[in-house]
Motif scaffolding. Structure first.
Motif, PDB file in Angstrom:
ATOM      1  N   GLU A  58       0.836  -1.230   0.000  1.00 21.52           N
ATOM      2  CA  GLU A  58       0.000   0.000   0.000  1.00 21.52           C
ATOM      3  C   GLU A  58       0.850   1.250   0.000  1.00 21.52           C
ATOM      4  N   ASP A  59       2.043   1.148   0.619  1.00 16.76           N
ATOM      5  CA  ASP A  59       2.882   2.356   0.671  1.00 16.76           C
ATOM      6  C   ASP A  59       3.782   2.488  -0.550  1.00 16.76           C
ATOM      7  N   GLY A  60       3.563   1.636  -1.508  1.00 15.17           N
ATOM      8  CA  GLY A  60       4.354   1.751  -2.737  1.00 15.17           C
ATOM      9  C   GLY A  60       5.727   1.123  -2.641  1.00 15.17           C
ATOM     10  N   ASN A  61       5.957   0.321  -1.585  1.00 16.13           N
ATOM     11  CA  ASN A  61       7.273  -0.344  -1.500  1.00 16.13           C
ATOM     12  C   ASN A  61       7.315  -1.549  -2.426  1.00 16.13           C
ATOM     13  N   ARG A  62       8.451  -1.672  -3.079  1.00 17.35           N
ATOM     14  CA  ARG A  62       8.611  -2.801  -4.001  1.00 17.35           C
ATOM     15  C   ARG A  62       8.743  -4.116  -3.222  1.00 17.35           C
ATOM     16  N   MET A  63       8.032  -5.142  -3.696  1.00 13.97           N
ATOM     17  CA  MET A  63       8.048  -6.442  -3.013  1.00 13.97           C
ATOM     18  C   MET A  63       8.295  -7.557  -4.033  1.00 13.97           C
ATOM     19  N   PRO A  64       8.870  -8.641  -3.572  1.00 15.03           N
ATOM     20  CA  PRO A  64       9.042  -9.775  -4.494  1.00 15.03           C
ATOM     21  C   PRO A  64       7.691 -10.303  -4.985  1.00 15.03           C
ATOM     22  N   PRO A  65       7.690 -10.990  -6.111  1.00 18.21           N
ATOM     23  CA  PRO A  65       6.435 -11.467  -6.716  1.00 18.21           C
ATOM     24  C   PRO A  65       5.641 -12.431  -5.835  1.00 18.21           C
ATOM     25  N   ASN A  66       6.300 -13.196  -4.997  1.00 19.25           N
ATOM     26  CA  ASN A  66       5.540 -13.977  -4.012  1.00 19.25           C
ATOM     27  C   ASN A  66       6.351 -14.062  -2.721  1.00 19.25           C
ATOM     28  N   ASN A  67       5.769 -14.750  -1.733  1.00 13.64           N
ATOM     29  CA  ASN A  67       6.391 -14.710  -0.397  1.00 13.64           C
ATOM     30  C   ASN A  67       7.312 -15.901  -0.110  1.00 13.64           C
ATOM     31  N   TRP A  68       7.782 -16.578  -1.139  1.00 14.49           N
ATOM     32  CA  TRP A  68       8.596 -17.767  -0.891  1.00 14.49           C
ATOM     33  C   TRP A  68       9.928 -17.400  -0.246  1.00 14.49           C
ATOM     34  N   ARG A  69      10.304 -18.275   0.651  1.00 16.70           N
ATOM     35  CA  ARG A  69      11.587 -18.144   1.325  1.00 16.70           C
ATOM     36  C   ARG A  69      12.618 -18.992   0.570  1.00 16.70           C
ATOM     37  N   SER A  70      13.853 -18.516   0.514  1.00 17.00           N
ATOM     38  CA  SER A  70      14.877 -19.321  -0.164  1.00 17.00           C
ATOM     39  C   SER A  70      15.189 -20.542   0.696  1.00 17.00           C
ATOM     40  N   PHE A  71      15.711 -21.560   0.044  1.00 19.58           N
ATOM     41  CA  PHE A  71      15.936 -22.822   0.737  1.00 19.58           C
ATOM     42  C   PHE A  71      17.058 -22.713   1.765  1.00 19.58           C
ATOM     43  N   PHE A  72      18.012 -21.837   1.491  1.00 22.48           N
ATOM     44  CA  PHE A  72      19.177 -21.720   2.377  1.00 22.48           C
ATOM     45  C   PHE A  72      18.993 -20.675   3.470  1.00 22.48           C
ATOM     46  N   GLY A  73      17.811 -20.097   3.627  1.00 21.03           N
ATOM     47  CA  GLY A  73      17.711 -19.098   4.681  1.00 21.03           C
ATOM     48  C   GLY A  73      16.402 -18.372   4.672  1.00 21.03           C
ATOM     49  N   ALA A  74      16.258 -17.466   5.633  1.00 21.17           N
ATOM     50  CA  ALA A  74      14.978 -16.779   5.785  1.00 21.17           C
ATOM     51  C   ALA A  74      14.924 -15.514   4.932  1.00 21.17           C
ATOM     52  N   GLU A  75      15.510 -15.563   3.766  1.00 19.77           N
ATOM     53  CA  GLU A  75      15.406 -14.417   2.874  1.00 19.77           C
ATOM     54  C   GLU A  75      14.537 -14.811   1.685  1.00 19.77           C
ATOM     55  N   SER A  76      14.169 -13.814   0.888  1.00 17.11           N
ATOM     56  CA  SER A  76      13.284 -14.113  -0.234  1.00 17.11           C
ATOM     57  C   SER A  76      13.954 -15.059  -1.225  1.00 17.11           C
ATOM     58  N   ALA A  77      13.142 -15.858  -1.900  1.00 14.62           N
ATOM     59  CA  ALA A  77      13.652 -16.729  -2.962  1.00 14.62           C
ATOM     60  C   ALA A  77      13.775 -15.959  -4.278  1.00 14.62           C
ATOM     61  N   TRP A  78      13.453 -14.663  -4.241  1.00 16.58           N
ATOM     62  CA  TRP A  78      13.492 -13.839  -5.445  1.00 16.58           C
ATOM     63  C   TRP A  78      14.576 -12.788  -5.330  1.00 16.58           C
ATOM     64  N   GLU A  79      15.171 -12.480  -6.467  1.00 17.89           N
ATOM     65  CA  GLU A  79      16.232 -11.478  -6.482  1.00 17.89           C
ATOM     66  C   GLU A  79      15.847 -10.399  -7.480  1.00 17.89           C
ATOM     67  N   TYR A  80      15.923  -9.161  -7.033  1.00 23.69           N
ATOM     68  CA  TYR A  80      15.537  -8.060  -7.917  1.00 23.69           C
ATOM     69  C   TYR A  80      16.680  -7.754  -8.874  1.00 23.69           C
TER      70      TYR A  80
END
Ligand code: GLC
Ligand code: CA
Length: 613
Positions: free
Chosen positions: A160-182
């Motif tokens: 809602e605040d216009g912040n860019r977000m990854p296309p979905n909420n998947w977590r990467s397999f090696f850690g608690a970061e997004s599985a997507w890279e901008y």
């Protein structure tokens, strides 16, 4: 019912009615009887003093491999790679990482191995490429690139605040970061289930599948004997890449394994490889399938009629000492749980026509002596032999990881966190730190408990240089500065002294490997387990029609166990091998009643014992 089933099968008759599970399981094959030795090229042997293992180094150790008695060498990735994940990030599938040598060096290695009767299998890493692979470089260059759809690209989402977000909420397999890279270049994200330098290939695209088949054919035509196939149960992603359920509301990225692991489409893709490529060669295949923890699931990959793989590396037993939901959180495992898992895999694969791979170590695991037995100076040798007895007396294809043959153990406990440079160790440390901060736990600034877990389970433990000699600097691995510090215990634990010491872990392995070549019960025999609830004792029987039964008695503890003979009352046998030394006269007839700490005893049953003397 006969065991061999080589003739054509009439179409109308389902194969299963010709060979049942147990017959399929017992149908002989070279890869079932093989002992495979895994080489981690960077850490095996350095021939030119640059501190990194190489192909010439491997060649120089062929006599060693031969005397060990292994049938197959599995090379962890040696392809051109920026080495952000130790070669599991490939930038050219048809070339060799220059510090390891050239393609011609590899051809020489293959020829020399084959000349001594050792086969070679290669690691096939095709869930993802390196971000430096030309396919990805092209793919990222423009939305219009004809390689764009070779990977998963998606536009950002915005909150809602216009912040860019990854296309979905998947977590990467090696850690608690997004599985997507901008990616700035085209203002889109790419999917990468592992590290940001390992973009996932889009297997839905037939051109990608064709490219993978071409890579396989290239190496098969070079004369290899099969593949270990990396992270292969990740290749099919849920259609539409939907968000995962929110399980951890405090974190934006959610566990999403069910949306990309073991999906039915994955089997379609694998069958295509089987039918179009693998079926044309007499090769072995072993799929690495993290989180396959049920034989039912495994059977789908390995049942011969499914034409996918010969076997997989299931992970259930390797997870008995991991705290669920963590990467490397360590807990003391319970032997009864471990035994239940192993028995389940032994029995189900046999009943259902699948085949097991037997392993306790690889480049992704801590050393087995340190995790599953005792690495104290007085127990480590017994422990190494105990675990060798265990692995070598089960049904399946046996895998030995470099260093396991001489009983190498984890990094010294005095070494600090700075010695653990692997991506997963770093990720676990960071994740645990953030978790504590989130939960506002008073944190010990050194995070001692987290470091201890890493010391037990880190992948770094399996990656230190092979210990060749006790006399030469850096264990004889290199004349230069090794890329990773050598474990200082090389003075006591090294191949050179192991070769000459008749009581070494190495010479014990050799005996077991030799036994598996003649005693088919060990390979194909049925498995029967005793005293399932016992927390120190592991006892089982192996039997195969027409061959001698095997009985294995093992004490997985540092205290003696009494009254062992009551466990298998009808048992009589001859001691074939024990880790307390060569058989004595009084070992010959009945089972021992006492098992000493970490003791392992392998018996050949006296089925016709009256005629025996
Ligand atoms: C497999 C490899 C591991 C690698 C990962 C990503 O699990 O064994 O070393 O990091 O795949 O390729
Ligand atoms: Ca080198």
């Amino acid at each position: 019912m006969t065991i061999s089933n080589d003739g054509p099968v009439p179409q109308a008759v389902p194969k299963a009615t010709i060979l049942g599970g147990s017959e399929l399981h017992k149908k002989p094959a070279w890869w079932k009887e093989a002992t495979v030795y895994q080489i981690y090229p960077a850490s095996f042997c350095d021939s030119n003093g640059d501190g990194v293992g190489d192909i010439q180094g491997i060649k120089s150790k062929i006599p060693y491999l031969r005397s060990l008695g292994v049938d197959v060498v599995w090379l962890s990735p040696i392809y051109r790679s920026p080495q952000r994940d130790m070669g599991y990030d490939i930038s050219d599938y048809r070339d060799i990482h220059p510090p390891y040598g050239t393609l011609d060096d590899w051809r020489d290695l293959k020829a020399e191995l084959k000349a001594t009767g050792i086969k070679i299998i290669m690691d096939l890493v095709v869930n993802h490429t390196s971000d430096e692979h030309e396919w990805f470089v092209e793919s990222r260059s423009s939305k219009l690139s004809d390689k764009r759809s070779w990977y998963y690209w998606q536009p950002p989402k915005y909150d809602e605040d216009g912040n860019r977000m990854p296309p979905n909420n998947w977590r990467s397999f090696f850690g608690a970061e997004s599985a997507w890279e901008y990616d700035d270049a085209t203002d889109e994200y790419y999917l990468r289930l592992f590290t940001r330098t390992q973009p996932d290939l889009n297997w839905e695209n037939p051109k990608v599948r064709k490219a993978v088949r071409d890579i396989m054919s290239f190496w098969l035509e070079e004369g290899i004997d099969g593949f270990r196939v990396d992270a292969i149960n990740y290749i099919a992603k849920a259609p539409g890449l939907p968000d995962a359920e929110i399980i951890e509301p405090d974190i934006p990225h959610q566990p999403a394994m069910h949306l990309y692991l073991n999906r039915s489409k994955c089997h379609d893709f694998l069958r295509e490889l089987g039918d179009k490529v693998l079926s044309r060669y007499d090769v072995m295949t072993v799929g690495e399938t993290p989180h396959v923890e049920e034989p039912d699931m495994a059977i789908q990959y390995v049942h011969p009629e499914r034409r996918e793989f010969n076997m997989i590396f299931q992970w259930e037993h390797m997870d008995v000492d991991r705290i669920p939901g963590t990467l490397l959180g360590w807990k003391q495992y319970r032997l009864s749980e471990f035994k239940a898992i192993m028995s389940k895999w032994q029995i189900t694969m046999q009943e259902r026509g699948g085949w097991n791979s037997l392993y306790m170590e690889n480049h992704d695991q801590g050393r087995s002596i340190s995790r599953f037995a005792s690495d104290s100076p007085e127990d480590r040798c017994l422990s190494g032999k105990l675990l060798a007895t265990f692995l070598s007396t089960l049904s399946g294809t046996l895998y030995i990881f470099q260093g396991q043959d001489i009983g190498m153990i984890n990094l010294p406990k005095e070494w600090g966190i700075e010695e653990y440079s692997d991506v997963v160790s770093e990720m676990h440390y960071r994740q645990e730190k953030e978790r504590r901060q989130r939960e506002s736990k008073v944190t010990d600034p050194c995070m001692k408990d987290v470091v201890e877990d890493i010391q037990k389970k880190a992948r770094d433990n399996g990656r230190t240089p092979m210990q060749w000699s006790g006399m030469s600097p850096h264990a004889g691995f290199t004349t230069g500065t090794p890329w990773r510090k050598v474990n200082p215990d090389y003075v006591a634990c090294n191949a050179e002294s192991a070769v000459t010491d008749p009581d070494s872990v190495l010479n014990y392995w050799k005996r077991l490997i030799r036994l598996r070549k003649t005693w088919k019960t060990l390979i194909y025999g049925d498995f029967e387990h005793f005293a399932a609830e016992h927390e120190q004792l592991f006892v089982y029987k192996r039997s195969l029609k027409g061959d001698k039964d095997a009985y294995v008695f093992m004490n997985f503890s540092d205290a003696p166990i009494y009254g062992v003979s009551t466990i298998v009352p009808e048992f009589e046998g001859d001691l074939v091998l024990g880790n307390y030394g060569t058989p004595r006269d009084d070992d010959v007839v009945k089972s021992t009643d006492t098992l000493r700490p970490w003791e392992a005893r392998l018996y050949c049953a006296r089925t016709e014992w009256k005629d025996y003397r």
